[in-house]
Motif scaffolding. Structure first.
Motif, short mmCIF file in Angstrom:
data_model
loop_
_atom_site.label_atom_id
_atom_site.label_comp_id
_atom_site.label_asym_id
_atom_site.label_seq_id
_atom_site.Cartn_x
_atom_site.Cartn_y
_atom_site.Cartn_z
N MET A 1 -30.00 70.01 -40.14
CA MET A 1 -29.85 69.98 -38.69
C MET A 1 -30.82 70.97 -38.07
SD MET A 1 -26.34 69.90 -36.61
CE MET A 1 -25.77 71.57 -36.78
N ASP A 2 -31.62 70.50 -37.14
CA ASP A 2 -32.66 71.37 -36.61
C ASP A 2 -32.86 71.12 -35.13
OD1 ASP A 2 -34.62 73.17 -36.35
OD2 ASP A 2 -36.03 72.24 -37.75
N LEU A 3 -32.59 72.17 -34.34
CA LEU A 3 -32.76 72.06 -32.89
C LEU A 3 -34.09 72.65 -32.43
CD1 LEU A 3 -29.53 72.96 -30.88
CD2 LEU A 3 -31.13 71.13 -30.38
N SER A 4 -34.84 73.21 -33.37
CA SER A 4 -36.11 73.80 -32.95
C SER A 4 -37.23 72.78 -33.13
CB SER A 4 -36.40 75.07 -33.77
OG SER A 4 -36.24 74.79 -35.13
N LEU A 5 -38.32 73.00 -32.41
CA LEU A 5 -39.42 72.07 -32.48
C LEU A 5 -40.23 72.27 -33.76
CD1 LEU A 5 -40.71 72.22 -28.78
CD2 LEU A 5 -38.99 70.70 -29.81
N SER A 6 -40.68 71.17 -34.32
CA SER A 6 -41.54 71.25 -35.50
C SER A 6 -42.91 71.78 -35.08
CB SER A 6 -41.68 69.87 -36.13
OG SER A 6 -42.47 69.06 -35.28
N LEU A 292 -27.71 68.39 -25.20
CA LEU A 292 -27.56 68.32 -26.66
C LEU A 292 -27.18 66.92 -27.12
CD1 LEU A 292 -25.80 71.76 -27.29
CD2 LEU A 292 -28.18 71.15 -27.72
N TYR A 295 -30.28 64.89 -27.30
CA TYR A 295 -31.03 65.18 -28.52
C TYR A 295 -30.39 64.49 -29.74
CZ TYR A 295 -33.52 68.93 -26.05
OH TYR A 295 -34.29 69.66 -25.19
N ARG A 296 -29.06 64.51 -29.78
CA ARG A 296 -28.40 63.82 -30.90
C ARG A 296 -28.72 62.33 -30.86
NH1 ARG A 296 -22.66 64.18 -30.40
NH2 ARG A 296 -22.57 63.06 -32.36
N MET B 1 -37.89 68.56 -34.41
CA MET B 1 -36.47 68.61 -34.07
C MET B 1 -35.77 67.37 -34.63
SD MET B 1 -34.62 69.10 -30.40
CE MET B 1 -35.35 67.73 -29.55
N HIS B 2 -34.69 67.61 -35.30
CA HIS B 2 -33.84 66.49 -35.72
C HIS B 2 -32.40 66.99 -35.62
CE1 HIS B 2 -33.03 62.61 -37.52
NE2 HIS B 2 -32.13 63.21 -38.28
N PHE B 3 -31.78 66.74 -34.46
CA PHE B 3 -30.48 67.35 -34.19
C PHE B 3 -29.36 66.45 -34.73
CE2 PHE B 3 -27.32 68.92 -30.81
CZ PHE B 3 -26.90 69.94 -31.64
N ALA B 4 -29.24 66.46 -36.03
CA ALA B 4 -28.20 65.70 -36.72
C ALA B 4 -27.98 66.37 -38.06
CB ALA B 4 -28.65 64.26 -36.91
N THR B 6 -28.07 67.00 -41.91
CA THR B 6 -28.98 66.56 -42.97
C THR B 6 -28.20 65.70 -43.96
OG1 THR B 6 -28.43 68.43 -44.38
CG2 THR B 6 -30.25 68.74 -42.83
N GLN B 9 -25.64 67.75 -45.72
CA GLN B 9 -24.49 68.09 -44.86
C GLN B 9 -23.59 66.88 -44.64
OE1 GLN B 9 -26.98 69.55 -41.75
NE2 GLN B 9 -27.13 71.61 -42.62
N TRP B 254 -25.55 75.41 -35.36
CA TRP B 254 -26.98 75.60 -35.67
C TRP B 254 -27.41 77.01 -35.27
CZ3 TRP B 254 -31.10 76.52 -32.29
CH2 TRP B 254 -32.37 76.49 -32.89
#
Lengths: 379, 333
Positions: A1-6, A292, A295-296, B1-4, B6, B9, B254
């Motif tokens: 899970m990643d909320l930061s930008l690549s 959020l 984003y999901r 960003m991948h808000f989900a 993994t 998980q 997160w």
């Protein structure tokens, strides 16, 4: 899970921010809608000249092949910079992608480039007086006469019709077929004798929408999009593209409006009123929940190729929260928030449309119940 | 960003769900709640599977995973309403891990991880923890007050049972001197609140699922009651709450693992929304079940009862809304 930008997304954002800093959108030359629209058209030309007009489009059609996240970043950042949406937002988000998915090579060659530059503005001719939520019951008739389709009927709630050169026009080409089967999707030239546009004054006193009257409007045979009788399917392609980018723009705008309100509340001392503080806390919570959830929604589309339950609820969250926000402004600011003209009074009135435009709250809840929760169809 | 979540998980969450579906039926929930007992058999199994070890660092005998993974477990346990002391044990470990001395970590973390010690936590005011879950049977209680934490044991604590409406847990008032944790406990406490919020997301999701199943099945006027818009729209509103709550809790989890600078705010956002969402969703579930929902036998009330307690366990939603308002208006004024 990643909320930061690549790294790639950060590079995209930095390049955009640099460009926005060097290319401020400026202000319209006057308060009228025509001035505002011309301002947005000039803004789109500027975006196009920098290659920022159609970021989510493929490179071959003038885009940057931006990912969903990058496209979201684009809409968030132009809103954050205080810039308007590009004038041809319906062309960029709806007509273009539909042409790419359903159009012939000739149609793509003819139409895509002027969408990117904003030279040809598009509008969407779906809703009618008797076909709102029940879109498939629309009555505008299309009859083939030699090589030309002749359209008669009326469209309603048509944004940008006054400025548009082309219309994504859905009409009934077969009255004998079942209601979803007899529809055809036309690319209608708005600049012709058979098309008359009348601005529709709305609750705010301004005219954001129009009525369009089709009186023997003509469409050459080769400007059918997606095949005769396939109009419903083509329309669904259009609608499925609809709110992906706009949601991020509106979400940032709502946050800006809330920040303005909070700043005034603090400045006036209303923040000491626990009811106001509580209401502001709740609004920030809802605005963040919307951000959020959006984003999901992106992550679900990236993973499964189609939207999940999150996307279905963001419009409901946005419209309810924006209405709650504009109403709170009246409590915080008192009569100052009820002045006619641009400002909180306008925002209050305009927000009443949020739960109607793009699908009423009632229809969306039924859709959520049926498609996401698999409840039986309700009426 | 991948808000989900993994893949790993998701795997944790799905495995937990599958296990709990088998071991923790609604009948079993009722049996333990009605009899005010614990599911010690299930807890032993979860200990064997390493659930309490999950968030403990490897150097202290744990699996070294983060709050996101612990959130997945808390979510599923909340949904299943399992009568096991996971929340308190995981919370005590998070607090000691984040604010404890090296000696305290060495002394407690391995035994929390292997199930030898049952832990719990409580938010305290004037030295008293008013609502400490499983306070009556915990071996170790961590009380948090204004960003400072202290350790108490049954030997050093005065524990007074509180008979709450949530009979799936034994709550207590706890006071006592205890042993201070040297480091600031504000962020560790925020991590704990993420687990509490996750538990509520789980119970919201579960009561929504039960409600949807019920309104599809229950017929009146020759059709399923879910075909009536008033009922269908209520379910849609419940889904909005569930999704919004989930988004905020994922965001806070997160932040707990990756962005401590925003954790205090993210945790407040989650708690501000989720407590009220849990109250609304569980109440709506009862309403949508009609008369059945009001019966003891339906069992729905166990989830409603837990939601009411969870919603105030680390401060009521209104308290967190004030914190949110302070945090955000600090930015704009």
């Amino acid at each position: 899970m990643d909320l930061s930008l690549s790294e790639k997304e950060t590079a995209f954002r930095n390049e955009l921010l640099d460009w926005l800093a060097a290319n401020p959108s400026g202000q319209p030359s006057g308060p009228g809608q025509d001035e505002q629209f011309e301002h947005r058209r000039a803004w789109q030309r500027r975006l196009a000249s920098g290659g920022w007009s159609a970021v989510h489009w493929p490179v071959e059609h003038g885009g940057r092949a931006a990912s969903l996240t990058e496209s979201a970043i684009f809409f968030e950042e132009i809103a954050r910079a205080g810039a308007p949406l590009p004038a041809n937002v319906l062309g960029l988000l709806l007509a273009g992608p539909t042409l790419m998915q359903c159009g012939t090579p000739e149609q793509r060659d003819r139409f895509l480039q002027p969408i990117v530059t904003g030279d040809e503005i598009w509008c969407q001719g779906f809703s009618e007086p008797e076909a709102g939520s029940d879109l498939a019951s629309l009555r505008t008739r299309a009859v083939l006469d030699g090589d030309t389709w002749v359209l008669n009927g009326q469209k309603l709630w048509t944004s940008y019709a006054r400025y548009a050169r082309w219309c994504m026009c859905l009409a009934r080409s077969d009255t004998d077929a079942p209601k979803h089967k007899g529809l055809t999707y036309f690319l209608l030239d708005m600049k012709q004798e058979g098309v008359r546009v009348r601005p529709l004054r709305d609750i705010t006193g301004a005219a954001h929408f129009n009525e369009v009257f089709l009186d023997n409007a003509l469409v050459p045979r080769d400007l059918v999009l997606g095949g005769v009788g396939n109009g419903w399917r083509t329309a669904l392609t259009t609608l499925s593209n609809e709110r992906s980018g706009l949601a991020f723009f509106h979400q940032v705008q709502m946050r800006q409006l809330l920040d303005r309100l909070a700043a005034v509340a603090v400045a006036r001392g209303s923040f000491a009123d626990l009811r106001v503080k509580d209401a502001l806390g709740e609004l920030y919570t809802r605005v963040e929940a919307l951000r959020l959830t959006a984003y999901r929604g992106l992550a679900t589309i990236e993973r499964h190729g189609q939207p999940g339950p999150e996307s279905a609820v963001t419009k409901l969250m946005w419209s309810a929260t924006n209405q709650q926000l504009t109403q709170l402004a009246v409590d915080v600011l008192g009569p100052d928030a009820l002045q006619e003209g641009p400002g909180w009074g306008y925002e209050l009135l305009r927000s009443k449309g949020n739960s109607i435009e793009g699908g009423t709250t009632e229809i969306l809840k039924s859709t959520v119940a049926e498609r996401v929760l698999s409840l039986p169809r309700s009426r | 960003m991948h808000f989900a979540l993994t893949d790993d998980q998701r795997e944790i969450k799905q495995t937990a769900r599958a296990l709990l579906a088998e071991r923790c039926s609604a009948a079993r929930v009722a049996e333990h709640a009605d009899g005010r007992g614990h599911d010690s058999q299930l807890w032993d199994e979860l200990v064997g599977l390493g659930w309490p070890a999950l968030g403990v660092p490897e150097e202290h005998g744990g699996l070294g995973l983060g709050v996101v993974e612990a959130m997945c477990l808390a979510d599923e346990l909340g949904g299943a309403l399992a009568s096991v002391p996971y929340l308190g044990t995981a919370a005590a470990a998070l607090l000691i891990r984040g604010a404890g001395s090296a000696d305290q970590k060495r002394a407690w973390l391995p035994r929390l991880a292997n199930g030898e010690v049952l832990g719990t936590f409580g938010m305290a005011r004037d030295g008293q923890g008013e609502l400490v879950p499983e306070g009556t049977r915990a071996d170790l209680i961590v009380l948090v007050e204004k960003g400072r934490a202290k350790l108490l044991t049954p030997a050093t604590a005065k524990v007074e049972p509180v008979d709450t409406i949530d009979r799936t847990r034994r709550y207590a008032k706890v006071t006592g001197e205890g042993e201070s944790l040297p480091d600031d406990a504000a962020l560790p406490a925020a991590r704990v609140s993420v687990l509490v919020a996750a538990e509520m997301v789980g119970l919201c999701q579960r009561t929504l699922d039960m409600t949807v199943a019920y309104v599809k099945d229950r017929r009146q006027f020759e059709r399923p009651v879910g075909a009536f818009q008033a009922v269908a729209h209520r379910c849609a509103d419940m889904l909005v709450d569930v999704e919004a709550a989930r988004s905020l809790v994922y965001g806070a989890a997160w932040a707990a693992d990756v962005a401590p600078g925003t954790l205090a705010r993210s945790a407040a956002l989650a708690m501000a929304y989720v407590g009220d969402a849990a109250r609304r969703v569980t109440s709506s579930a009862v309403q949508a079940h009609g008369g059945i929902g009001f019966t003891w036998e339906s069992g729905l009330h166990w989830w409603l009862r837990r939601a009411q307690l969870d919603a105030v366990l680390v401060g009521a939603p209104g308290h967190h809304r004030q914190r949110v308002a302070d945090a955000f208006t600090g930015d704009v004024s």
